[in-house]
Every structure is written in C-alpha cells, then in structure tokens.
Write a protein that holds these residues in place. Structure first.
Motif, PDB file in Angstrom:
ATOM      1  N   GLY B   1     -15.941  33.314 125.683  1.00 50.95           N
ATOM      2  CA  GLY B   1     -14.691  33.595 126.347  1.00 50.95           C
ATOM      3  C   GLY B   1     -13.506  33.196 125.494  1.00 50.95           C
ATOM      4  N   ALA B   2     -12.294  33.535 125.961  1.00 50.24           N
ATOM      5  CA  ALA B   2     -11.038  33.214 125.309  1.00 50.24           C
ATOM      6  C   ALA B   2     -10.951  33.807 123.900  1.00 50.24           C
ATOM      7  CB  ALA B   2     -10.800  31.714 125.268  1.00 50.24           C
ATOM      8  N   VAL B   3     -11.110  35.110 123.850  1.00 57.21           N
ATOM      9  CA  VAL B   3     -11.055  35.817 122.563  1.00 57.21           C
ATOM     10  C   VAL B   3      -9.705  36.494 122.407  1.00 57.21           C
ATOM     11  CG1 VAL B   3     -12.093  37.627 121.151  1.00 57.21           C
ATOM     12  CG2 VAL B   3     -13.537  36.210 122.620  1.00 57.21           C
ATOM     13  N   VAL B   4      -9.156  36.343 121.220  1.00 59.91           N
ATOM     14  CA  VAL B   4      -7.870  36.964 120.894  1.00 59.91           C
ATOM     15  C   VAL B   4      -8.067  37.883 119.700  1.00 59.91           C
ATOM     16  CG1 VAL B   4      -5.499  36.556 120.149  1.00 59.91           C
ATOM     17  CG2 VAL B   4      -6.585  34.993 121.785  1.00 59.91           C
ATOM     18  N   SER B   5      -7.588  39.091 119.811  1.00 60.15           N
ATOM     19  CA  SER B   5      -7.719  40.032 118.698  1.00 60.15           C
ATOM     20  C   SER B   5      -6.353  40.366 118.129  1.00 60.15           C
ATOM     21  CB  SER B   5      -8.409  41.319 119.162  1.00 60.15           C
ATOM     22  OG  SER B   5      -7.551  42.056 120.014  1.00 60.15           O
ATOM     23  N   GLN B   6      -6.358  40.775 116.888  1.00 65.62           N
ATOM     24  CA  GLN B   6      -5.140  41.234 116.234  1.00 65.62           C
ATOM     25  C   GLN B   6      -5.434  42.550 115.528  1.00 65.62           C
ATOM     26  OE1 GLN B   6      -3.631  37.042 114.592  1.00 65.62           O
ATOM     27  NE2 GLN B   6      -2.345  38.725 113.833  1.00 65.62           N
ATOM     28  N   HIS B   7      -4.428  43.412 115.539  1.00 61.88           N
ATOM     29  CA  HIS B   7      -4.581  44.690 114.855  1.00 61.88           C
ATOM     30  C   HIS B   7      -3.274  45.095 114.209  1.00 61.88           C
ATOM     31  CE1 HIS B   7      -6.096  48.702 114.031  1.00 61.88           C
ATOM     32  NE2 HIS B   7      -4.929  49.153 114.447  1.00 61.88           N
ATOM     33  N   PRO B   8      -3.257  45.489 112.961  1.00 63.52           N
ATOM     34  CA  PRO B   8      -4.425  45.592 112.083  1.00 63.52           C
ATOM     35  C   PRO B   8      -4.793  44.239 111.471  1.00 63.52           C
ATOM     36  CG  PRO B   8      -2.463  46.263 110.918  1.00 63.52           C
ATOM     37  CD  PRO B   8      -2.021  45.926 112.325  1.00 63.52           C
ATOM     38  N   SER B   9      -5.910  44.187 110.790  1.00 60.96           N
ATOM     39  CA  SER B   9      -6.299  42.952 110.117  1.00 60.96           C
ATOM     40  C   SER B   9      -5.578  42.824 108.779  1.00 60.96           C
ATOM     41  CB  SER B   9      -7.810  42.896 109.912  1.00 60.96           C
ATOM     42  OG  SER B   9      -8.255  44.050 109.223  1.00 60.96           O
ATOM     43  N   TRP B  10      -5.236  43.956 108.201  1.00 67.00           N
ATOM     44  CA  TRP B  10      -4.424  43.938 107.000  1.00 67.00           C
ATOM     45  C   TRP B  10      -3.616  45.228 106.922  1.00 67.00           C
ATOM     46  CZ3 TRP B  10      -5.203  47.844 103.475  1.00 67.00           C
ATOM     47  CH2 TRP B  10      -6.428  48.509 103.551  1.00 67.00           C
ATOM     48  N   VAL B  11      -2.464  45.148 106.304  1.00 66.31           N
ATOM     49  CA  VAL B  11      -1.608  46.315 106.191  1.00 66.31           C
ATOM     50  C   VAL B  11      -0.766  46.203 104.928  1.00 66.31           C
ATOM     51  CG1 VAL B  11       0.136  45.250 107.694  1.00 66.31           C
ATOM     52  CG2 VAL B  11       0.143  47.730 107.354  1.00 66.31           C
ATOM     53  N   ILE B  12      -0.623  47.329 104.273  1.00 65.51           N
ATOM     54  CA  ILE B  12       0.241  47.425 103.098  1.00 65.51           C
ATOM     55  C   ILE B  12       1.344  48.424 103.429  1.00 65.51           C
ATOM     56  CG2 ILE B  12       0.386  48.015 100.654  1.00 65.51           C
ATOM     57  CD1 ILE B  12      -2.617  47.407 100.446  1.00 65.51           C
ATOM     58  N   CYS B  13       2.572  48.034 103.213  1.00 65.42           N
ATOM     59  CA  CYS B  13       3.660  48.956 103.514  1.00 65.42           C
ATOM     60  C   CYS B  13       4.701  48.903 102.395  1.00 65.42           C
ATOM     61  CB  CYS B  13       4.304  48.615 104.848  1.00 65.42           C
ATOM     62  SG  CYS B  13       5.257  47.097 104.854  1.00 65.42           S
ATOM     63  N   LYS B  14       5.531  49.917 102.377  1.00 67.94           N
ATOM     64  CA  LYS B  14       6.584  49.981 101.365  1.00 67.94           C
ATOM     65  C   LYS B  14       7.820  49.244 101.845  1.00 67.94           C
ATOM     66  CE  LYS B  14       5.129  54.253  99.145  1.00 67.94           C
ATOM     67  NZ  LYS B  14       5.524  55.617  98.711  1.00 67.94           N
ATOM     68  N   SER B  15       8.538  48.720 100.901  1.00 73.47           N
ATOM     69  CA  SER B  15       9.764  48.004 101.211  1.00 73.47           C
ATOM     70  C   SER B  15      10.726  48.901 101.995  1.00 73.47           C
ATOM     71  CB  SER B  15      10.418  47.546  99.912  1.00 73.47           C
ATOM     72  OG  SER B  15      11.526  46.727 100.160  1.00 73.47           O
ATOM     73  N   GLY B  16      11.290  48.357 103.060  1.00 74.52           N
ATOM     74  CA  GLY B  16      12.230  49.116 103.876  1.00 74.52           C
ATOM     75  C   GLY B  16      11.631  49.716 105.124  1.00 74.52           C
ATOM     76  N   THR B  17      10.330  49.759 105.196  1.00 73.83           N
ATOM     77  CA  THR B  17       9.680  50.303 106.381  1.00 73.83           C
ATOM     78  C   THR B  17       9.405  49.190 107.391  1.00 73.83           C
ATOM     79  OG1 THR B  17       7.468  50.052 105.441  1.00 73.83           O
ATOM     80  CG2 THR B  17       8.605  52.135 105.033  1.00 73.83           C
ATOM     81  N   SER B  18       9.001  49.587 108.592  1.00 69.86           N
ATOM     82  CA  SER B  18       8.692  48.615 109.647  1.00 69.86           C
ATOM     83  C   SER B  18       7.202  48.612 109.937  1.00 69.86           C
ATOM     84  CB  SER B  18       9.469  48.954 110.919  1.00 69.86           C
ATOM     85  OG  SER B  18      10.857  48.825 110.702  1.00 69.86           O
ATOM     86  N   VAL B  19       6.713  47.479 110.326  1.00 72.65           N
ATOM     87  CA  VAL B  19       5.286  47.310 110.609  1.00 72.65           C
ATOM     88  C   VAL B  19       5.115  46.611 111.949  1.00 72.65           C
ATOM     89  CG1 VAL B  19       3.170  46.193 109.871  1.00 72.65           C
ATOM     90  CG2 VAL B  19       4.703  47.145 108.170  1.00 72.65           C
ATOM     91  N   LYS B  20       4.191  47.126 112.756  1.00 77.20           N
ATOM     92  CA  LYS B  20       3.924  46.521 114.056  1.00 77.20           C
ATOM     93  C   LYS B  20       2.541  45.898 114.053  1.00 77.20           C
ATOM     94  CE  LYS B  20       5.083  48.495 117.997  1.00 77.20           C
ATOM     95  NZ  LYS B  20       5.085  49.397 119.178  1.00 77.20           N
ATOM     96  N   ILE B  21       2.476  44.670 114.535  1.00 77.28           N
ATOM     97  CA  ILE B  21       1.205  43.950 114.640  1.00 77.28           C
ATOM     98  C   ILE B  21       0.955  43.665 116.112  1.00 77.28           C
ATOM     99  CG2 ILE B  21      -0.079  41.896 113.974  1.00 77.28           C
ATOM    100  CD1 ILE B  21       1.874  41.624 111.591  1.00 77.28           C
ATOM    101  N   GLU B  22      -0.250  43.970 116.573  1.00 73.51           N
ATOM    102  CA  GLU B  22      -0.598  43.740 117.974  1.00 73.51           C
ATOM    103  C   GLU B  22      -1.476  42.505 118.132  1.00 73.51           C
ATOM    104  OE1 GLU B  22      -0.679  48.293 119.798  1.00 73.51           O
ATOM    105  OE2 GLU B  22      -2.524  47.108 119.626  1.00 73.51           O
ATOM    106  N   CYS B  23      -1.243  41.807 119.213  1.00 77.13           N
ATOM    107  CA  CYS B  23      -2.047  40.639 119.563  1.00 77.13           C
ATOM    108  C   CYS B  23      -2.504  40.802 121.006  1.00 77.13           C
ATOM    109  CB  CYS B  23      -1.211  39.369 119.412  1.00 77.13           C
ATOM    110  SG  CYS B  23      -2.048  37.854 119.928  1.00 77.13           S
TER     111      CYS B  23
END
Lengths: 114, 114
Positions: B1-23
């Motif tokens: 029990g009590a499991v927490v996930s995150q997505h994505p596990s890794w991400v590469i993006c270009k400077s100036g862009t936005s990135v969303k991480i989910e928990c």
C-alpha cells in the motif's frame, strides 16, 4: 534554525559487519523522526519512523534506529550489513509545529563491500 | 500500500519549452502532496506544498510563476516547469502524505533541458 545533521558523507563497512549511520537534529518540541533510503535514480523509500514510545524502532530490511532525546540523535543501525544495503540514506525530521513538512539531512552514502 | 507514481520517469526538452510532471497516489487519497528538487549528490530541497483544491505554498526562493503546481484531486498533483532552461535540469521528486508526518515518495523524474 531547525536542522538535521548527518555528519558522515560516506560510511564504509564490510558485509556481515554491523553498520551505523549517524543523525542528529536540532528542532523544537518533540519531533517525528524518519529514515529513508534512496537507490540510484529512484525516489526515497521509507525505512522507519519514531513518533513516541520505545526508543528503539525496528523498520524494513532489518534496519533499526535508536532515539536518544538527551543527545538529540536518531542513529540508524543494522546488525549485519548486506552488499545490497549500499545506497544513499537520509534522516528526516518533522518538527512538532510543522504542517507535515520534513527537514532532511544531507544524506550519507553507505558502501558495503563484499 | 501507499504507492506514489510519477510520470514521466525522465524527459528531455528544449530550452524555452514547458514540461509537465504528474504525481499520483495510487492506492490512497493524499491530504497533502509535496514537490522536491534534488541536485546530484545533494539532499532534497522542498519546493512547494500542495493541498487539493487550494493554491500551493512555495518555499522561499522558488519561483511560483516558473514552477506551476496544480493539485486537481486527492490523488493527482502536477508540476509544470515553464520556459525551461538548462539550469532547471534536475531530479524532481514528489511525495504524498497519508498519515501524520509520513510521506510516501514517487520514483522521481529526471529532467534534462538542452
């Protein structure tokens, strides 16, 4: 200022020997105390906690920790180290007046050699 | 029990862009979620505390307009790094609180901004 100290950057121990990872804290009131372990590129895994009661707390993977109020310490121990215990260990404290926030120590890398 | 996930596990993006991480808390409803940042060989730095349905509370020195946090439900919090720059490259870890003082951590997201 409230703080948590882990005085050793790294602890080296031979497999089968006992290990101790030190943690001292400086917070007001009666804090909650935690130990977490982190493997490379992973999040933190909960090992054990002290809230109240018996000063010796037993946790996951054979780890235990002893709360010492007079010395404001919460050292992590294991009677017999395994190579697989090699990881980064964090001590954390939640002050009594905190709204769920944790204060982390700087971390101690444990290296268990075969 | 009590499991927490995150997505994505890794991400590469270009400077100036936005990135969303989910928990996400997978098997419990989290009263509070936290977002941390971890630099190599360093401890976790709390960025913000997030409660469902209310604005996040940011730690001193953390730009709230750059690190947007949305806590849409008791099981989901998102961190958006806006207009990312190479100095935003880091390991981002979320945690969710189930019981008093106890936080369960996600596996982390490694962000690399090129």
């Amino acid at each position: 200022a409230q703080s948590v100290a882990q005085p050793e950057d790294q602890v080296n121990v031979a497999e089968g020997n006992p290990l101790t990872v030190k943690c001292t804290y400086s917070v007001s009131g009666n804090p909650y105390l935690f130990w977490y372990v982190q493997y490379p590129n992973r999040g933190l895994q909960f090992l054990l906690k002290y809230i109240t009661g018996d000063n010796l707390v037993k946790g996951s993977y054979g780890f235990e920790a002893e709360f010492n109020k007079s010395q404001t310490s919460f050292h992590l121990k294991k009677p017999s180290a395994l190579v697989s215990d090699s990881a980064l260990y964090f001590c954390a404290v939640r002050p009594q007046d905190s709204s769920y926030k944790l204060i982390f120590g700087s971390g101690t890398r444990l290296l268990v050699r075969p | 029990g009590a499991v927490v996930s995150q997505h994505p596990s890794w991400v590469i993006c270009k400077s100036g862009t936005s990135v969303k991480i989910e928990c996400r808390s997978l098997d419990f409803q989290a009263t509070t979620m936290f977002w941390y940042r971890q630099f190599p060989k360093q401890s976790l730095m709390l960025m913000a505390t997030s409660n469902e349905g209310s604005k996040a509370t940011y730690e001193q020195g953390v730009e709230k307009d750059k690190f947007l946090i949305n806590h849409a439900s008791l099981t989901l919090s998102t961190l958006t790094v806006t207009s990312a720059h190479p100095e935003d490259s880091s390991f981002y870890i979320c945690s969710a609180s189930l019981r008093i003082g106890e936080q369960y951590f996600g596996p982390g997201t490694r962000l690399t901004v090129t």
